[in-house]
Design an enzyme around this catalytic site. Structure first.
Site, short mmCIF file in Angstrom:
data_model
loop_
_atom_site.label_atom_id
_atom_site.label_comp_id
_atom_site.label_asym_id
_atom_site.label_seq_id
_atom_site.Cartn_x
_atom_site.Cartn_y
_atom_site.Cartn_z
N TRP A 202 7.54 -3.24 3.87
CA TRP A 202 6.61 -2.63 2.93
C TRP A 202 5.51 -3.63 2.61
O TRP A 202 5.71 -4.82 2.55
CB TRP A 202 7.30 -2.17 1.64
CG TRP A 202 6.26 -1.68 0.69
CD1 TRP A 202 5.54 -0.53 0.77
CD2 TRP A 202 5.75 -2.37 -0.45
NE1 TRP A 202 4.63 -0.45 -0.24
CE2 TRP A 202 4.73 -1.58 -1.01
CE3 TRP A 202 6.05 -3.60 -1.05
CZ2 TRP A 202 4.02 -1.95 -2.15
CZ3 TRP A 202 5.36 -3.98 -2.18
CH2 TRP A 202 4.35 -3.16 -2.72
N GLU B 186 3.01 -15.38 -1.32
CA GLU B 186 3.34 -14.77 -2.61
C GLU B 186 4.84 -14.53 -2.76
O GLU B 186 5.31 -14.37 -3.89
CB GLU B 186 2.55 -13.47 -2.84
CG GLU B 186 2.91 -12.34 -1.91
CD GLU B 186 2.03 -11.10 -2.13
OE1 GLU B 186 0.82 -11.26 -2.27
OE2 GLU B 186 2.59 -10.00 -2.15
N GLU C 88 -5.94 -14.63 -7.81
CA GLU C 88 -5.87 -13.16 -7.82
C GLU C 88 -5.81 -12.66 -9.27
O GLU C 88 -5.13 -13.25 -10.11
CB GLU C 88 -4.62 -12.69 -7.07
CG GLU C 88 -4.48 -11.18 -7.00
CD GLU C 88 -3.25 -10.72 -6.20
OE1 GLU C 88 -3.28 -9.61 -5.67
OE2 GLU C 88 -2.27 -11.49 -6.12
N TYR D 23 -0.81 0.70 2.31
CA TYR D 23 -0.53 -0.34 1.32
C TYR D 23 -1.77 -0.62 0.46
O TYR D 23 -2.88 -0.73 0.97
CB TYR D 23 -0.09 -1.66 1.97
CG TYR D 23 -0.17 -2.76 0.94
CD1 TYR D 23 0.80 -2.84 -0.06
CD2 TYR D 23 -1.26 -3.62 0.88
CE1 TYR D 23 0.69 -3.76 -1.08
CE2 TYR D 23 -1.38 -4.55 -0.14
CZ TYR D 23 -0.40 -4.61 -1.11
OH TYR D 23 -0.53 -5.51 -2.13
O1 EZ4 Z 1 2.68 -6.07 -3.55
O2 EZ4 Z 1 3.13 -8.21 -6.39
O3 EZ4 Z 1 -1.45 -9.44 -3.20
N1 EZ4 Z 1 -0.77 -8.80 -3.93
C1 EZ4 Z 1 0.32 -8.13 -3.55
C2 EZ4 Z 1 1.09 -7.47 -4.67
C3 EZ4 Z 1 2.54 -7.23 -4.33
C4 EZ4 Z 1 3.31 -7.06 -5.61
C5 EZ4 Z 1 4.78 -6.83 -5.38
O4 EZ4 Z 1 5.48 -6.83 -6.58
O5 EZ4 Z 1 0.64 -8.09 -2.39
O6 EZ4 Z 1 0.44 -6.28 -5.06
CO CO Z 2 -0.35 -9.66 -1.28
#
Ligand code: EZ4
Ligand code: CO
Length: 402
Positions: free
Chosen positions: A402, A262, A339, A159
């Protein structure tokens, strides 16, 4: 001042954005972001079929009443689609009010608590050495805080590890990309990344890490403990939070600060986490959470327990959301961090804006409203492209988060 018309603009200058434009009978217009990554058209239909018809003719100044009307009036409350549609209307109306009065939204909220918002960038690499270098590039750009993700040996796609440097976008295919995940391999590897980062960059730099919902509570507790010597700014999304109680187990085992939210849509997703002091930072943001009208209530509630706001700011949150979020960030007393994943030059051109970056901080600018516009002629040159987020499976094929 009456709402004369409203319409949805979908554009794909590198990735899809859904934008609501509300026009008043006094010629002032406002815009709001309604982007829901990988599910954009659901929000378009919600707005066009069910929301815009009830807006026409209303008093554009009545932000609170319109918010309550859309939230209570639908009968079906909450959820990512509903709350994004409400957020788009809400932000467009705050934008209109700011323009009508000639002040930025931060002034409408009560004025600035600080001049600018500390932001963090995303550093990633295929291996630890590459991530250490990627962090160095952010430090050179002036960042005071960096999120670090790394590829894991034996795992093709981890990821957060993108292909580009500044412009990572996970929704990269018409159908979801399949990735494979092993928490065991990940937990063996990640502490080594932070050993290397502290060796290379010292202790002043704020370091963050995103677990992206992959761990179980006890695995997250193990990682939090392992990372304690490196004093992370936060460990994000260690485990899914539909069951808010799950964070209690993590919290009992580690003092590593925790951030989540989020994918939350209302205060009810975060209430137990906040009042039981199970988190330190709340990642809810304006576009996902019903706009400024709701998020300021969430922030005030969180402040009672010293939980600070750390707004989501990935590239699927359009420059419109960033402009609104920065007005919110400079006001909100319990601000933590923002962020900031940079948009591509094509996106920045479609959404001309007044915010600017210097020395690790984003400044909202002082334009009336949120200070972000849309160039509709340019937007029309980038038609919608179907894209979905990836999925993850464990090594035995089991679907995972995911
Ligand atoms: O995977 O906004 O911290 N940021 C994240 C993002 C999310 C995306 C999904 O659309 O986790 O990059
Ligand atoms: Co995130």
């Amino acid at each position: 001042m009456r709402i004369r018309s409203a319409r949805v603009i979908v554009t794909c200058p590198g990735r899809n954005f859904v934008t609501l434009k509300i026009e008043t009978d006094q010629g002032i217009y406002g815009i709001g972001d309604a982007t829901l990554n990988g599910r954009e058209k659901a929000v378009v239909a919600y707005l066009e079929e069910h929301v815009i018809p009830v807006l026409i003719g209303r008093d554009a100044r009545a932000i609170e009443d319109i918010w309550q009307f859309l939230y209570r009036g639908a009968y079906w409350r909450r959820g990512p689609v509903t709350m994004r549609a409400i957020a788009a209307v809400d932000v467009a109306l705050w934008d209109i009010k700011g323009k009508a009065l000639g002040v930025p939204i931060s002034d409408l909220l009560g004025g600035k608590s600080r001049e600018a918002a500390m932001v963090y960038g995303h550093a990633n690499g295929a291996d630890i050495a590459q991530t250490v270098d990627a962090v160095a590039r952010y430090v050179d750009l002036g960042y005071k805080a960096v999120r670090a993700q790394t590829g894991v040996p034996g795992m093709a796609l981890a990821y957060g590890v993108g292909r580009g440097e500044l412009h990572y976008e996970p929704a990269d295919a018409t159908l979801p990309t399949e990735t494979t995940w092993s928490t065991h391999k990940y937990l063996n590897h990640v502490p080594k990344l932070f050993d290397a980062l502290r060796d290379a960059h010292g202790t002043d730099l704020h370091l963050l890490h995103d677990g992206h919902h992959r761990m179980t509570p006890i695995e997250a507790a193990q990682l939090g403990k392992a990372l304690e010597p490196h004093r992370l700014f936060w460990l994000e999304d260690p485990t899914p939070a539909e069951n808010q109680e799950a964070f209690r187990l993590i919290r009992q085992h580690t003092t590593t600060p925790l951030a989540v939210g989020e994918i939350f849509n209302t205060l009810w997703d975060a209430k137990d986490l906040i009042q039981n002091q199970l988190i330190d930072y709340l990642r809810m943001t304006i576009v996902g959470s019903g706009g400024i009208t709701h998020l300021r209530r969430v922030a005030d509630f969180a402040a009672l327990w010293q939980v600070r706001m750390g707004s989501h700011g990935a590239t699927d949150l359009s420059p419109v959301t960033m402009g609104a979020a920065l007005n919110f960030d400079v006001w909100v007393p319990n601000f933590g961090i923002q962020e900031y994943m940079r948009h591509t030059p094509e996106t920045d051109a479609v959404f001309p804006h007044h915010y600017w970056f210097a020395d690790g901080l984003l400044h909202p600018g002082d334009a009336p409203g949120h200070g972000v516009d849309i160039d509709e002629a340019l937007a029309a040159k980038y038609p919608y492209e179907p894209r979905q987020l990836p999925v993850a499976r464990l090594e035995d094929g089991t679907m995972w988060n995911w």
